[in-house]
Design a protein around this motif. Structure first.
Motif, PDB file in Angstrom:
ATOM      1  N   ASP A 193      42.797  65.107  24.997  1.00  0.00           N
ATOM      2  CA  ASP A 193      41.464  64.964  25.326  1.00  0.00           C
ATOM      3  C   ASP A 193      41.024  65.572  26.512  1.00  0.00           C
ATOM      4  OD1 ASP A 193      41.811  62.464  23.680  1.00  0.00           O
ATOM      5  OD2 ASP A 193      42.765  61.189  25.454  1.00  0.00           O
ATOM      6  N   ARG A 194      41.915  66.437  27.025  1.00  0.00           N
ATOM      7  CA  ARG A 194      41.177  67.329  28.020  1.00  0.00           C
ATOM      8  C   ARG A 194      40.460  68.433  27.428  1.00  0.00           C
ATOM      9  NH1 ARG A 194      45.702  67.882  32.633  1.00  0.00           N
ATOM     10  NH2 ARG A 194      44.151  69.265  33.371  1.00  0.00           N
ATOM     11  N   PRO A 240      35.463  68.566  23.287  1.00  0.00           N
ATOM     12  CA  PRO A 240      35.484  67.801  22.115  1.00  0.00           C
ATOM     13  C   PRO A 240      35.768  68.383  20.599  1.00  0.00           C
ATOM     14  CG  PRO A 240      33.829  66.957  23.558  1.00  0.00           C
ATOM     15  CD  PRO A 240      34.436  68.231  23.993  1.00  0.00           C
ATOM     16  N   ALA A 292      39.419  69.529  20.366  1.00  0.00           N
ATOM     17  CA  ALA A 292      40.156  68.302  20.177  1.00  0.00           C
ATOM     18  C   ALA A 292      39.904  67.924  18.659  1.00  0.00           C
ATOM     19  CB  ALA A 292      39.841  67.437  21.231  1.00  0.00           C
ATOM     20  N   SER A 323      42.756  67.554  15.607  1.00  0.00           N
ATOM     21  CA  SER A 323      43.261  66.223  15.133  1.00  0.00           C
ATOM     22  C   SER A 323      43.100  66.343  13.767  1.00  0.00           C
ATOM     23  CB  SER A 323      42.373  65.326  15.741  1.00  0.00           C
ATOM     24  OG  SER A 323      42.610  64.980  17.229  1.00  0.00           O
TER      25      SER A 323
END
Length: 626
Positions: free
Chosen positions: A4-5, A8, A11, A15
């Motif tokens: 989460d750091r 976006p 990330a 994912s």
């Protein structure tokens, strides 16, 4: 959660493309994101490289989005012990970079172009010049090439913007003089950058891990703060493995007979046919060529190839790509492929003879099932009775999760002299400040000032010859305590740098195309003559002419060859494995009065088959009663 750091887009790409973070990523990212020096120890194929790189990519991506443009500056340096591994990492960086950029465009964001480049001994001069004109954001290199870049004036200026250094397969460097050489190069890089660099180390096999962390961070610099210490992410070195010893039907002897070798070739052929791709590791280049020849006779030359350091980079790369694409069924390699080079999916790893180190076996078998969810599968083939006992002892300690201890090279003075000349050629130094910088390198943390002064005196005064003094590369001002390089210092440091010993191999050149094929040992070349046929890279070559340093050849078109030899390439045995062999002999000796118990103990403790256990018990019983 550490994912989460990230930005976006970064990330979401991870994912979607990778799924859930692996343990090295989950525990390593928070440390790296907090700008701490970090050492990640985890098994092969567990995502360590992306654990190190993704934070650097994220920082560059954020900076480009916020400012609208990334400056042409190198901020990340990735160091690997092998040129081939450097090139492989460079190629594999394109996957996350292109994936993140494509996702950003899909969401209406113009991503910053994050450029990468590789700088090794194989990099063409045109690419090196282009790199200096427009520096990459991420530089992939080797210890020796980094030394050259820190020493050469223009490339040293290019490295002044570096913020992060990643040292991959750190265990492969640490245990030799290359480790001491790299430690000084890192301190020189940090001095040139004028800031404390974040250092990230990656390895699959390392013990004691605290010593490796101290090496990574540097010796004489711990002040008790988090910023000076190294965060250790230790996720173990061993994965679940399908590992076993294979023995021929005929009993092993002190030396394997031709008939027993034929049985070994036959069993290897069966295993290769049962699997899609097989990687066979051997301890010498001569054995690699020999196995390639015999397996080619059984499987066909088009599906078998050899891979070792005496082949040209083009032939090695061709073999890697053919295995990766599925054209090869089997590749026979030395240590040239035991590190993390991407060769695609490998179903089975076979080791011919004991690899002599526990960590080497784990590293090599780990090349199969080289994914996060894969299970490595390995088969070990002893080549003598004593080798069988050593292999049994190795499987026993692997089951106990033991590992060899890394022994660092402590303050080699020839490396020190080389680096003093190189750094003095770059700028004038105060001798006290130079001594302090050298002591920050962990192998030189306890270097005595008197020894340092003697090395400075040597490189400043040189040595006496009949024609006067030679080898004086540094001007030393004893009154003011200043050092600066003489006229030839920089050129000497660049042309004679590194800690890899020179060899006297002869280059093999294919005529009339003038193509470099590989190299053979000097003694083999001298003992050969025009008309002889030898094998190199699983191909036959006819010698046309032997010149000084060069063997000129023509394609022998498959005629029966001899196998060349190379001297001094067989590995030594680690102390921990030697202890394990002694312990096994002692344990079995105590059970020899009841052979059934001794055989069962070997089956239970070492995972041997009944046939292998019978050979061990019979051999040790005969030795005891002589």
């Amino acid at each position: 959660m550490s994912i989460d750091r990230f930005h976006p887009i970064v990330a979401d790409w991870f994912s979607t493309a990778m799924g859930e973070p692996t343990e090295p990523q989950k525990f390593g990212w928070p440390q790296i994101q907090d700008n701490r020096h970090t050492l990640i120890a985890a098994p092969t194929g567990s995502g360590k490289t992306l654990a190190a790189f993704l934070t650097a990519i994220d920082r560059l991506f954020r900076e480009g989005i916020e400012t609208g443009k990334l400056p042409d500056e190198t901020t990340v340096v990735y160091i690997s012990p092998l040129k081939a591994l450097s090139s492989d990492i460079f190629a594999n960086l394109s996957t996350p970079l292109s994936g993140i950029q494509n996702l950003a465009r899909e969401r209406g964001i113009e991503p910053p172009p994050i450029r990468t480049a590789v700088r090794t001994g194989d990099t063409p001069a045109s690419e090196r010049a282009a790199m200096l004109r427009r520096p990459p954001h991420i530089l992939v290199t080797t210890p020796e090439s980094l030394y050259l870049m820190v020493t050469a004036e223009r490339s040293r200026n290019m490295l002044r913007t570096v913020r992060t250094v990643i040292v991959d397969e750190i265990h492969a460097i640490l245990g030799s003089r290359r480790g001491a050489h790299l430690s000084l190069t890192l301190e020189r890089l940090e001095h040139a950058a004028g800031r404390r660099l974040q250092r990230i180390g990656l390895s699959a096999t390392q013990r004691p891990i605290e010593d490796v962390a101290n090496y990574l961070v540097g010796g004489d610099r711990h002040d008790g703060s988090d910023s000076s210490a190294c965060a250790i992410v230790d996720r173990g070195h061993k994965r679940e493995m399908d590992l076993a010893v294979e023995v021929p039907k005929s009993p092993l002897e002190a030396v394997m007979s031709h008939e027993v070798w034929e049985e070994l070739y036959g069993r290897l052929t069966d295993l290769i046919q049962e699997h899609r791709t097989t990687l066979i590791f051997v301890n010498t280049r001569r054995l690699a060529e020999r196995l390639a020849k015999h397996l080619s006779e059984r499987l066909g030359e088009e599906v078998v190839s050899a891979h070792h350091g005496s082949l040209s980079k083009e032939r090695r790369f061709d073999a890697e790509q053919r295995l990766k694409s599925g054209q090869l069924r089997v590749l026979i390699a030395t240590a040239s492929l035991e590190l993390g080079i991407d060769i695609g999916h490998v179903d089975l790893v076979c080791q011919i003879g004991s690899p002599r180190w526990i960590s080497t076996l784990l590293q090599r078998v780990g090349r199969s099932g080289h994914t996060v969810v894969g299970t490595p599968k390995g088969r070990v083939f002893p080549v003598s009775r004593d080798d069988l006992i050593e292999c049994a002892a190795m499987l026993r300690v692997v089951r106990k999760n033991e590992l060899d201890r890394l022994i660092q090279s402590k303050a080699p003075l020839d490396v020190l002299a080389q680096q003093i000349v190189a750094e003095s050629a770059c700028e004038e130094w105060d001798e006290d400040e130079l001594f302090a910088m050298i002591r920050r390198a962990q192998p030189y943390a306890k270097l005595e000032r008197a020894v340092f002064d003697q090395v400075v005196e040597m490189v400043a005064q040189g040595f006496a010859t009949r024609r006067g003094r030679r080898g004086a590369f540094v001007h030393y001002d004893g009154v003011n305590g200043k050092l600066r390089g003489r006229r030839a210092a920089r050129l000497t440091a660049i042309t004679a740098g590194g800690a890899i010993p020179d060899n006297a191999d002869y280059r093999v050149i294919l005529e009339p195309e003038q193509i470099y094929v590989g190299s053979v040992n000097e003694d083999f070349a001298i003992e050969s003559m025009a008309g002889n046929i030898f094998q190199l890279g699983n191909a036959s070559w006819r010698i046309l002419k032997i010149e000084s340093g060069t063997v000129r050849v023509a394609d022998a078109r498959g005629e029966p060859p001899t196998i060349p030899f190379w001297f001094g390439e067989a590995p030594s045995r680690s102390e921990e494995l030697s202890t394990a062999v002694s312990d096994l002999r002692h344990e079995v000796e105590a059970l020899l009065e009841t052979p059934d118990r001794a055989r069962q103990w070997l089956v239970d403790e070492c995972s041997l088959t009944q046939a292998a256990a019978e050979q061990v018990v019979s051999y040790l019983a005969d030795a005891k009663h002589i």
